[in-house]
Design an enzyme around this catalytic site. Sequence first.
Site, PDB file in Angstrom:
ATOM      1  N   HIS A  18     137.992  25.970   8.467  1.00  9.06           N
ATOM      2  CA  HIS A  18     137.901  27.116   9.258  1.00  9.06           C
ATOM      3  C   HIS A  18     139.253  27.699   9.862  1.00  9.06           C
ATOM      4  CE1 HIS A  18     133.353  25.526   9.812  1.00  9.06           C
ATOM      5  NE2 HIS A  18     133.485  26.480   8.771  1.00  9.06           N
ATOM      6  N   HIS A  41     127.871  29.757   0.286  1.00 12.15           N
ATOM      7  CA  HIS A  41     127.296  28.587   0.732  1.00 12.15           C
ATOM      8  C   HIS A  41     127.440  28.664   2.262  1.00 12.15           C
ATOM      9  CE1 HIS A  41     127.944  27.510  -3.406  1.00 12.15           C
ATOM     10  NE2 HIS A  41     126.868  26.528  -3.282  1.00 12.15           N
ATOM     11  N   SER A 102     131.109  29.108   9.108  1.00 11.08           N
ATOM     12  CA  SER A 102     131.990  30.119   8.457  1.00 11.08           C
ATOM     13  C   SER A 102     131.335  31.626   8.432  1.00 11.08           C
ATOM     14  CB  SER A 102     131.950  29.623   6.911  1.00 11.08           C
ATOM     15  OG  SER A 102     130.919  29.359   6.229  1.00 11.08           O
ATOM     16  N   GLU A 120     122.761  31.869   1.265  1.00  9.38           N
ATOM     17  CA  GLU A 120     122.392  30.441   1.339  1.00  9.38           C
ATOM     18  C   GLU A 120     121.063  30.195   0.608  1.00  9.38           C
ATOM     19  OE1 GLU A 120     123.525  27.377   3.459  1.00  9.38           O
ATOM     20  OE2 GLU A 120     121.389  26.833   2.545  1.00  9.38           O
ATOM     21  N   ASP A 145     120.975  31.366  -4.939  1.00  9.19           N
ATOM     22  CA  ASP A 145     121.909  30.174  -5.259  1.00  9.19           C
ATOM     23  C   ASP A 145     123.456  31.075  -5.392  1.00  9.19           C
ATOM     24  OD1 ASP A 145     123.513  28.644  -6.977  1.00  9.19           O
ATOM     25  OD2 ASP A 145     122.115  28.318  -8.341  1.00  9.19           O
ATOM     26  N   GLY A 146     124.056  30.151  -4.647  1.00  7.59           N
ATOM     27  CA  GLY A 146     125.544  30.815  -4.279  1.00  7.59           C
ATOM     28  C   GLY A 146     126.386  30.939  -5.664  1.00  7.59           C
ATOM     29  N   ASP A 166     131.763  26.917  -0.658  1.00  7.90           N
ATOM     30  CA  ASP A 166     131.702  25.581   0.387  1.00  7.90           C
ATOM     31  C   ASP A 166     130.582  24.918  -0.121  1.00  7.90           C
ATOM     32  OD1 ASP A 166     132.315  23.821   2.226  1.00  7.90           O
ATOM     33  OD2 ASP A 166     131.599  25.196   3.766  1.00  7.90           O
TER      34      ASP A 166
HETATM   35  N1  SAM Z   1     130.048  27.271   4.731  1.00 13.79           N
HETATM   36  C1  SAM Z   1     129.351  26.719   5.979  1.00 13.79           C
HETATM   37  C2  SAM Z   1     130.264  26.637   7.140  1.00 13.79           C
HETATM   38  O1  SAM Z   1     131.617  26.452   6.982  1.00 13.79           O
HETATM   39  O2  SAM Z   1     130.031  26.742   8.188  1.00 13.79           O
HETATM   40  C3  SAM Z   1     128.826  25.079   5.566  1.00 13.79           C
HETATM   41  C4  SAM Z   1     127.994  25.028   4.277  1.00 13.79           C
HETATM   42  S1  SAM Z   1     127.534  23.436   4.053  1.00 13.79           S
HETATM   43  C5  SAM Z   1     128.879  22.456   3.393  1.00 13.79           C
HETATM   44  C6  SAM Z   1     126.783  23.929   2.545  1.00 13.79           C
HETATM   45  C7  SAM Z   1     125.449  24.721   2.477  1.00 13.79           C
HETATM   46  O3  SAM Z   1     125.263  25.176   1.229  1.00 13.79           O
HETATM   47  C8  SAM Z   1     124.149  24.327   3.068  1.00 13.79           C
HETATM   48  O4  SAM Z   1     123.783  24.774   4.241  1.00 13.79           O
HETATM   49  C9  SAM Z   1     123.141  24.043   1.784  1.00 13.79           C
HETATM   50  O5  SAM Z   1     122.026  24.307   2.340  1.00 13.79           O
HETATM   51  C10 SAM Z   1     123.642  25.083   0.998  1.00 13.79           C
HETATM   52  N2  SAM Z   1     123.593  25.110  -0.541  1.00 13.79           N
HETATM   53  C11 SAM Z   1     123.346  24.095  -1.163  1.00 13.79           C
HETATM   54  N3  SAM Z   1     123.041  24.572  -2.501  1.00 13.79           N
HETATM   55  C12 SAM Z   1     123.269  25.760  -2.506  1.00 13.79           C
HETATM   56  C13 SAM Z   1     123.335  26.800  -3.469  1.00 13.79           C
HETATM   57  N4  SAM Z   1     123.121  26.512  -4.844  1.00 13.79           N
HETATM   58  N5  SAM Z   1     123.656  27.984  -3.317  1.00 13.79           N
HETATM   59  C14 SAM Z   1     123.735  28.349  -1.854  1.00 13.79           C
HETATM   60  N6  SAM Z   1     123.712  27.551  -0.812  1.00 13.79           N
HETATM   61  C15 SAM Z   1     123.597  26.127  -1.093  1.00 13.79           C
END
Ligand code: SAM
Length: 286
Positions: A18, A41, A102, A120, A145-146, A166
């Site tokens: 961050h 993500h 983030s 997300e 899906d990110g 992320d």
């Molecule tokens: N980026 C956030 C932050 O810094 O505050 C933290 C993200 S956390 C490490 C990862 C997130 O990705 C989770 O909320 C999870 O539900 C989500 N996630 C998992 N697989 C995903 C995908 N294929 N596409 C999008 N989001 C996904």
Amino acid sequence: MNYRHSYHAGNFADVLKHAVLARIIAYLKRKDPAFRVIDTHAGIGIYDLSSTEAQKTGEWRDGVGRVISAKLSPELREFLAPWLEAVATLNPDGGIRTYPGSPKLTRMLLRKQDRLTAIELHADDARQLRRVFEGDYQVRVIELDGWLALGGHLPPKEKRGLVLVDPPFEVDGEYDRMIDGLARATRRFPGGSYMLWHPIKADSPLAGFDKKLIALGRPRTLTVRMLTRDNMTAPGLNGSGLVIINPPFTLEAELKVALPELARLLSQSPGGTGAGSEVRILVGEA
Ligand code: SAM
């Protein structure tokens, strides 16, 4: 998808991610034209550090908790300023109870011409995130899906911006998925900046990952790593890393000054053994 960021929000890995995210955005704001941040993500946006999840691990205490109560050198304070100011704004009574993830951090730093796309996949998390940005015309929350966004959502119509990747690293193959995603994304949007987070554990395939990034050959690829304890012997998360493509021109030098002190501050071993940092250019200018 079992990973829940509420257990980890504000930990040492979030501090590095961050702080650098906020600096890159601060740099983007030096030029007038609008930019877009695409957060592939995104998580839930705002974290209550008094929640059962956050209290259970207490990880934030050794992350943001240490930073806000430490006496920082002027150089580190300056480096962390854009992130620390956002954290302070969310905690007007002092201390730390509310932590910006983030997308929230990004939103706090945008100007009125800038935009955020927050993606997300987890349905509950996407719903919470949507609630955080309800009625905010500068933010688009998408349940998706990110990894797909690294194709279809690029380039953004602003033609300037940052893509943050992320993922939770709970399934095998995330490092390779990053290389594939980067290859696609940078073909479509070569002028964009990219920041990809990865964990550092004893068995992380970091040498192979570096080789693949070098083979990918995108100009101006920087790798940044911070260890909070010895990575050879300790199990679990020993550090974290960022791959940054097209970083701000000043970032490498700033990181080389700030990270050794940050690693000492966030060290998780007696006397700081094994804590340290590395900032290295993997691919130089074109
Ligand atoms: N980026 C956030 C932050 O810094 O505050 C933290 C993200 S956390 C490490 C990862 C997130 O990705 C989770 O909320 C999870 O539900 C989500 N996630 C998992 N697989 C995903 C995908 N294929 N596409 C999008 N989001 C996904």
